[in-house]
Motif scaffolding. Structure first.
Motif, PDB file in Angstrom:
ATOM      1  N   ILE A   1      -7.337  -9.866 -11.052  1.00 33.65           N
ATOM      2  CA  ILE A   1      -7.097  -9.871  -9.618  1.00 33.65           C
ATOM      3  C   ILE A   1      -6.079  -8.798  -9.232  1.00 33.65           C
ATOM      4  N   ALA A   2      -5.105  -8.519 -10.105  1.00 26.36           N
ATOM      5  CA  ALA A   2      -4.110  -7.480  -9.825  1.00 26.36           C
ATOM      6  C   ALA A   2      -4.748  -6.094  -9.821  1.00 26.36           C
ATOM      7  N   ASP A   3      -5.625  -5.823 -10.791  1.00 21.89           N
ATOM      8  CA  ASP A   3      -6.301  -4.529 -10.845  1.00 21.89           C
ATOM      9  C   ASP A   3      -7.301  -4.384  -9.695  1.00 21.89           C
TER      10      ASP A   3
ATOM     11  N   THR B   1      -7.080  -1.423  -2.550  1.00 18.94           N
ATOM     12  CA  THR B   1      -6.080  -0.670  -1.795  1.00 18.94           C
ATOM     13  C   THR B   1      -6.369   0.824  -1.838  1.00 18.94           C
ATOM     14  N   ALA B   2      -6.793   1.327  -2.999  1.00 19.27           N
ATOM     15  CA  ALA B   2      -7.137   2.747  -3.126  1.00 19.27           C
ATOM     16  C   ALA B   2      -8.335   3.101  -2.251  1.00 19.27           C
ATOM     17  N   CYS B   3      -9.342   2.240  -2.225  1.00 19.10           N
ATOM     18  CA  CYS B   3     -10.521   2.472  -1.380  1.00 19.10           C
ATOM     19  C   CYS B   3     -10.141   2.495   0.095  1.00 19.10           C
TER      20      CYS B   3
ATOM     21  N   VAL C   1      -1.502   4.520  -6.037  1.00 20.29           N
ATOM     22  CA  VAL C   1      -1.239   3.106  -5.799  1.00 20.29           C
ATOM     23  C   VAL C   1      -0.376   2.529  -6.920  1.00 20.29           C
ATOM     24  N   GLY C   2       0.697   1.861  -6.557  1.00 16.58           N
ATOM     25  CA  GLY C   2       1.580   1.250  -7.540  1.00 16.58           C
ATOM     26  C   GLY C   2       0.977   0.019  -8.185  1.00 16.58           C
TER      27      GLY C   2
ATOM     28  N   PRO D   1       0.825  -1.213   0.000  1.00 17.63           N
ATOM     29  CA  PRO D   1       0.000   0.000   0.000  1.00 17.63           C
ATOM     30  C   PRO D   1       0.854   1.255   0.000  1.00 17.63           C
ATOM     31  N   PRO D   2       0.322   2.359  -0.503  1.00 16.88           N
ATOM     32  CA  PRO D   2       1.080   3.612  -0.500  1.00 16.88           C
ATOM     33  C   PRO D   2       1.257   4.135   0.922  1.00 16.88           C
ATOM     34  N   GLN D   3       2.356   4.824   1.169  1.00 15.87           N
ATOM     35  CA  GLN D   3       2.566   5.456   2.465  1.00 15.87           C
ATOM     36  C   GLN D   3       1.688   6.695   2.565  1.00 15.87           C
TER      37      GLN D   3
END
Length: 314
Positions: free
Chosen positions: A270-272, A278-280, A307-308, A240-242
């Motif tokens: 599944i990757a997307d 993660t963004a949510c 998000v990477g 996840p992003p910091q």
């Protein structure tokens, strides 16, 4: 009218006290108090509704002012609310004390009412019709184990994908008899350890361990650490992003589940889906509320920019 997601489980009152400074155990600590409707099923349903899905929520609650407050919040979020009301009971509640950085110190869950939502209630005409109308089913482990098992069996019989949110290590055990009938389980590392019977040495080990106990697909979050997602075709890992500041951890896991499921409903990989979940979660972590009231697809797109890419595991 068809339903994109039928959501069953916890919808109650969340009470959260946040300390102003360092935690002093066994002493009075200055802080602030927040009270709002919440619960795993409720939070996920709100997020799914704000992302444009037609959502029906079925949740036990009492015949009191708290139950009416949950109903009003569900309506405001665009959810079709179909509660199972116990007129002589109080609506469940969750009371948490948080550190000044938003992390949980301790919580008390007064949720005995959910145990009254027995498997036989799934045989009611309204619930059978809801299952038929739904394209996907999402439940949480606030429900009794026998109810989750009966729900998974009914969904399997109708060919409807059914996912579950583990809620807590103690409640995750309720999913054990149904693992082979669930299409996806959303869990954190502590909950995954309960289901797998051991803790993974590294995040990439979770898929094999959970497949060994019969789970076809799932996601394991580890706070600021890597999140792993897997299905029958493969697995993906994402850090996840910091975030500069976390307002409140409450609801982040439910937001992740909603974002991930929304992407899968749309046919994403599944990757997307891992990136969207993660963004949510990140959007919710910086919000003072258990769900971000301004969440929509545009805000989600801006969150995705932080998000990477997920790494595909062999």
């Amino acid at each position: 009218m068809s339903i994109d997601v039928l959501v069953l489980g916890g919808a109650h009152i969340d009470r959260r006290g946040r300390l102003d400074g360092p935690t002093r155990m066994g002493a009075s600590n200055p802080g602030k108090w927040l009270e709002e409707p919440g619960g795993g099923a409720f939070n996920a349903a709100c997020n799914l509704g704000r992302l444009g899905h037609r959502v029906r929520l079925v949740a036990p609650r009492g015949g009191d002012a708290s139950g009416e407050r949950v109903a009003a919040a569900a309506e405001q979020a665009g959810i079709e609310d179909c509660p199972v009301v116990f007129l002589d009971r109080a609506t469940p509640s969750y009371t948490a004390i948080l550190e000044s950085d938003g992390n949980l110190i301790v919580a008390l869950a007064d949720m005995a009412l959910y145990d009254l939502f027995s498997a036989r209630r799934l045989r009611s005409r309204s619930l059978r019709d809801s299952l038929i109308l739904a394209s996907h089913v999402l439940c949480d482990a606030n429900l009794p184990g026998e109810t989750i098992a009966a729900l998974a069996s009914a969904a399997n019989h109708l060919g409807k994908p059914v996912a579950a949110i583990a809620i807590s290590p103690a409640k995750a055990l309720r999913l054990t008899p149904s693992l082979q009938r669930l299409d996806h389980v959303f869990m954190n590392a502590a909950e995954a350890e309960v289901l797998a019977g051991a803790r993974a040495r590294q995040p990439a080990d979770w898929p094999a361990m959970l497949r060994d106990v019969g789970l076809r697909a799932g996601t394991v979050t580890m706070g600021a650490g890597p999140t792993v997602a897997f299905d029958e075709n493969g697995a993906a890992l994402l850090t996840p992003p910091q975030l500069d500041a976390i307002s409140d951890v409450t609801g982040a896991g439910d937001a992740f589940a909603a974002g991930f499921l929304s992407a899968r409903i749309a046919g994403e990989t599944i990757a997307d889906a891992l990136r969207q979940g993660t963004a949510c979660a990140a959007i919710t972590l910086i919000s003072p509320h258990g769900t971000e009231k301004d969440l929509n697809n545009e805000l989600l797109k801006s969150g995705l920019a932080l998000v990477g890419e997920a790494a595909i595991l062999s």
